[in-house]
Motif scaffolding. Sequence first.
Motif, mmCIF file in Angstrom:
data_model
loop_
_atom_site.group_PDB
_atom_site.id
_atom_site.type_symbol
_atom_site.label_atom_id
_atom_site.label_comp_id
_atom_site.label_asym_id
_atom_site.label_seq_id
_atom_site.Cartn_x
_atom_site.Cartn_y
_atom_site.Cartn_z
ATOM 1 N N ALA A 278 0.821 -1.291 -0.047
ATOM 2 C CA ALA A 278 0.109 0.036 0.095
ATOM 3 C C ALA A 278 0.880 1.248 0.009
ATOM 4 C CB ALA A 278 -0.766 0.093 1.314
ATOM 5 N N GLU A 279 0.544 2.251 -0.768
ATOM 6 C CA GLU A 279 1.289 3.398 -0.879
ATOM 7 C C GLU A 279 1.174 4.168 0.387
ATOM 8 O OE1 GLU A 279 0.940 5.531 -4.729
ATOM 9 O OE2 GLU A 279 1.696 3.919 -5.896
ATOM 10 N N VAL A 280 2.048 5.020 0.857
ATOM 11 C CA VAL A 280 1.933 5.577 2.188
ATOM 12 C C VAL A 280 1.928 7.022 1.919
ATOM 13 C CG1 VAL A 280 3.205 3.862 3.250
ATOM 14 C CG2 VAL A 280 4.345 5.806 2.109
ATOM 15 N N SER A 281 1.183 7.670 2.940
ATOM 16 C CA SER A 281 0.983 9.095 3.131
ATOM 17 C C SER A 281 2.035 10.033 3.397
ATOM 18 C CB SER A 281 -0.007 9.548 4.224
ATOM 19 O OG SER A 281 0.693 9.126 5.446
ATOM 20 N N PHE A 282 3.433 9.558 3.187
ATOM 21 C CA PHE A 282 4.556 10.012 3.248
ATOM 22 C C PHE A 282 4.714 10.898 1.994
ATOM 23 C CE2 PHE A 282 9.201 10.084 2.191
ATOM 24 C CZ PHE A 282 9.627 10.287 3.483
ATOM 25 N N PHE A 283 4.388 10.160 0.854
ATOM 26 C CA PHE A 283 4.591 11.061 -0.515
ATOM 27 C C PHE A 283 3.446 12.035 -0.700
ATOM 28 C CE2 PHE A 283 6.918 7.061 -0.699
ATOM 29 C CZ PHE A 283 8.343 7.420 -0.746
ATOM 30 N N SER A 284 2.608 12.391 0.322
ATOM 31 C CA SER A 284 1.482 13.296 -0.029
ATOM 32 C C SER A 284 1.657 14.434 1.234
ATOM 33 C CB SER A 284 0.071 12.553 0.517
ATOM 34 O OG SER A 284 0.057 11.526 -0.575
ATOM 35 N N ASN A 285 2.732 14.453 1.905
ATOM 36 C CA ASN A 285 3.096 15.572 2.666
ATOM 37 C C ASN A 285 3.455 16.568 1.954
ATOM 38 O OD1 ASN A 285 4.454 17.335 4.397
ATOM 39 N ND2 ASN A 285 4.927 15.792 6.007
ATOM 40 N N ARG A 286 2.578 17.888 2.169
ATOM 41 C CA ARG A 286 2.621 18.943 1.006
ATOM 42 C C ARG A 286 3.861 19.774 1.472
ATOM 43 N NH1 ARG A 286 -2.221 22.831 1.029
ATOM 44 N NH2 ARG A 286 -3.161 20.613 0.152
ATOM 45 N N LEU A 287 4.179 19.934 2.736
ATOM 46 C CA LEU A 287 5.337 20.533 3.137
ATOM 47 C C LEU A 287 6.551 20.020 2.800
ATOM 48 C CD1 LEU A 287 4.276 21.622 6.783
ATOM 49 C CD2 LEU A 287 4.370 23.019 4.861
ATOM 50 N N VAL A 293 11.091 20.591 -3.759
ATOM 51 C CA VAL A 293 10.862 21.464 -5.194
ATOM 52 C C VAL A 293 11.695 22.761 -4.887
ATOM 53 C CG1 VAL A 293 9.387 22.845 -6.487
ATOM 54 C CG2 VAL A 293 8.847 20.659 -5.570
ATOM 55 N N ASP A 294 11.682 23.176 -3.663
ATOM 56 C CA ASP A 294 12.360 24.359 -3.507
ATOM 57 C C ASP A 294 14.067 23.956 -3.407
ATOM 58 O OD1 ASP A 294 10.136 25.694 -3.057
ATOM 59 O OD2 ASP A 294 10.073 25.822 -0.975
ATOM 60 N N GLU A 321 -0.456 13.190 -6.094
ATOM 61 C CA GLU A 321 -1.380 14.385 -6.329
ATOM 62 C C GLU A 321 -0.397 15.531 -7.176
ATOM 63 O OE1 GLU A 321 -3.537 15.840 -2.961
ATOM 64 O OE2 GLU A 321 -3.024 14.016 -2.026
ATOM 65 N N VAL A 322 -0.719 15.173 -8.574
ATOM 66 C CA VAL A 322 0.042 16.103 -9.357
ATOM 67 C C VAL A 322 -0.240 17.612 -9.171
ATOM 68 C CG1 VAL A 322 -1.285 15.818 -11.542
ATOM 69 C CG2 VAL A 322 0.754 16.463 -11.652
ATOM 70 N N GLN A 323 -1.612 17.588 -8.900
ATOM 71 C CA GLN A 323 -2.195 19.031 -8.954
ATOM 72 C C GLN A 323 -1.355 19.868 -7.665
ATOM 73 O OE1 GLN A 323 -4.676 19.618 -11.178
ATOM 74 N NE2 GLN A 323 -4.213 21.850 -10.694
ATOM 75 N N LYS A 326 1.368 21.193 -8.779
ATOM 76 C CA LYS A 326 1.222 22.300 -9.550
ATOM 77 C C LYS A 326 0.974 23.711 -8.640
ATOM 78 C CE LYS A 326 -1.388 24.194 -13.364
ATOM 79 N NZ LYS A 326 -1.987 25.230 -12.699
ATOM 80 N N ASP A 327 -0.238 23.419 -7.777
ATOM 81 C CA ASP A 327 -0.660 24.541 -7.241
ATOM 82 C C ASP A 327 -0.082 25.101 -5.694
ATOM 83 O OD1 ASP A 327 -2.934 24.540 -9.092
ATOM 84 O OD2 ASP A 327 -4.033 23.303 -7.756
ATOM 85 N N PHE A 328 0.419 24.054 -4.999
ATOM 86 C CA PHE A 328 1.030 24.449 -3.953
ATOM 87 C C PHE A 328 2.468 24.682 -3.936
ATOM 88 C CE2 PHE A 328 2.963 23.233 0.460
ATOM 89 C CZ PHE A 328 2.243 24.199 1.231
ATOM 90 N N CYS A 329 2.933 23.591 -4.842
ATOM 91 C CA CYS A 329 4.850 23.430 -4.921
ATOM 92 C C CYS A 329 4.954 24.313 -5.995
ATOM 93 C CB CYS A 329 5.164 22.392 -5.227
ATOM 94 S SG CYS A 329 4.691 21.235 -3.788
ATOM 95 N N LYS A 330 4.311 24.860 -7.160
ATOM 96 C CA LYS A 330 4.613 25.693 -8.065
ATOM 97 C C LYS A 330 5.691 25.025 -8.916
ATOM 98 C CE LYS A 330 1.746 28.952 -6.222
ATOM 99 N NZ LYS A 330 0.495 29.244 -6.943
ATOM 100 N N LEU A 331 5.634 23.885 -9.078
ATOM 101 C CA LEU A 331 6.667 22.906 -9.778
ATOM 102 C C LEU A 331 6.990 23.524 -11.232
ATOM 103 C CD1 LEU A 331 8.628 20.775 -9.900
ATOM 104 C CD2 LEU A 331 6.866 19.101 -10.628
ATOM 105 N N ASN A 332 5.958 23.931 -11.951
ATOM 106 C CA ASN A 332 6.215 24.337 -13.082
ATOM 107 C C ASN A 332 7.048 25.706 -13.185
ATOM 108 O OD1 ASN A 332 4.009 25.517 -11.951
ATOM 109 N ND2 ASN A 332 2.975 26.204 -13.753
ATOM 110 N N GLU A 333 6.733 26.657 -12.251
ATOM 111 C CA GLU A 333 7.460 27.878 -12.254
ATOM 112 C C GLU A 333 9.017 27.513 -11.662
ATOM 113 O OE1 GLU A 333 5.553 30.580 -9.632
ATOM 114 O OE2 GLU A 333 3.298 30.301 -10.519
ATOM 115 N N VAL A 334 9.293 26.677 -10.809
ATOM 116 C CA VAL A 334 10.443 26.508 -10.219
ATOM 117 C C VAL A 334 11.348 25.687 -11.341
ATOM 118 C CG1 VAL A 334 11.793 25.038 -8.425
ATOM 119 C CG2 VAL A 334 9.622 26.103 -8.132
ATOM 120 N N LEU A 335 10.595 24.615 -12.504
ATOM 121 C CA LEU A 335 11.381 24.136 -13.191
ATOM 122 C C LEU A 335 11.975 24.937 -14.296
ATOM 123 C CD1 LEU A 335 8.979 21.162 -13.812
ATOM 124 C CD2 LEU A 335 11.599 20.878 -13.346
#
Length: 376
Positions: A278-287, A293-294, A321-323, A326-335
């Motif tokens: 089972a995939e874990v919540s570890f990889f859903s921690n937005r912080l 990303v930063d 959660e790819v969104q 995009k929305d919280f991490c601003k991955l597209n801008e950082v890339l």
Amino acid sequence: MAKFILIVVFMVVLIANFASSEVAASSVVVVGSSNPKEEGNKLAMVQEEEDMDGGFSSLDGMLQWAIGHSDPGVLKERSEVAQHMSPEELNKRQTELKELMEKLKMPSDAQLMLIAVNDLNNSSLPLEHHLRALEELLVLVEHIDNAIDLQKLGGFSVLVSILNHSVPEIRTAAAWVLGKASQNNPIVQKQVLELGALTMLMKMMKSHTTEEAVKALFAISALIRNNVNGQSLFYQEAGDTMLQEVLSNSNLDIRLHKKSLFLIADLAESQLENENTAEVSFFSNRLLLKAIVDSMASSDLDLTEKALYAIKNILLLRSTEVQLFKDFCKLNEVLERTRQQLNDHREEYAMDVESLRKEVNLTFLQKLNKVTQAAL
């Protein structure tokens, strides 16, 4: 019989050349005291399984070593004299040779490890002796069989107990030894995890001493790599929060940032390889994700590369959660900012990092497009 006589003749010559100097150079000083009977029992457990005698195992072995370290002219001259010795003289020299071999014989790895463990257990010894014992173990446990044998000698229990030592240098060295012993060694990983080392190592990550935190993180990574049980325990102990705090603190040594990103990438890869778990919540921690990303904004190309690898592996997970990227991490801008930074570098390494950045960007856009299409 002829071979034996030849060996004795040669050794008679060699005794005169190097006996006294080699005996002096090969002497071993053992510090600390212990129970001889207890030591014998522990060593017997190890030596039942493998020959760990050390030193010269035979006259042949000693002969080959000695010939290689002697002057050929002197050997020839003295061998002619030795060949004319009587049987009584040869027997006398043979006895001297056996005594010399015993003096030249070095302790086995098992004996050295037991000496080190006993020194660590001896609280009356000065700090320098404990540090020397840990340095000795650090070298010895690199051999996978030695690492396994250390448990039979009670070594891991001692090492885990001194993770609570009052002196940072001792804690640091103990963590380093545990990490070395656990690398790619599932038997040792299981033993050390069962002793509760992971929780103690994670607490050491809060140390104000940089080297202690670095060695603790090294040991954590070694303990849980390719070890599903160790990874589950790490998740339960809030490993995501620990790594997020490291990556969010720009004042910490860059080695901690790099090791953290490497560990995250490795954990995500392990999750990919074990699709049935089972995939874990570890990889859903937005912080945590934002901190990863930063990290790409660093001027250190190695750190940027490790952040990109971590993001790439996380994006490949089904549950990501790819969104959020995009929305919280601003991955597209950082890339995009990372692309501009890499263009300013002239090194060939920067081109390799840019290739990885393009791969991450493509994976991100493809996953984002799938989510968009599914929402229509």
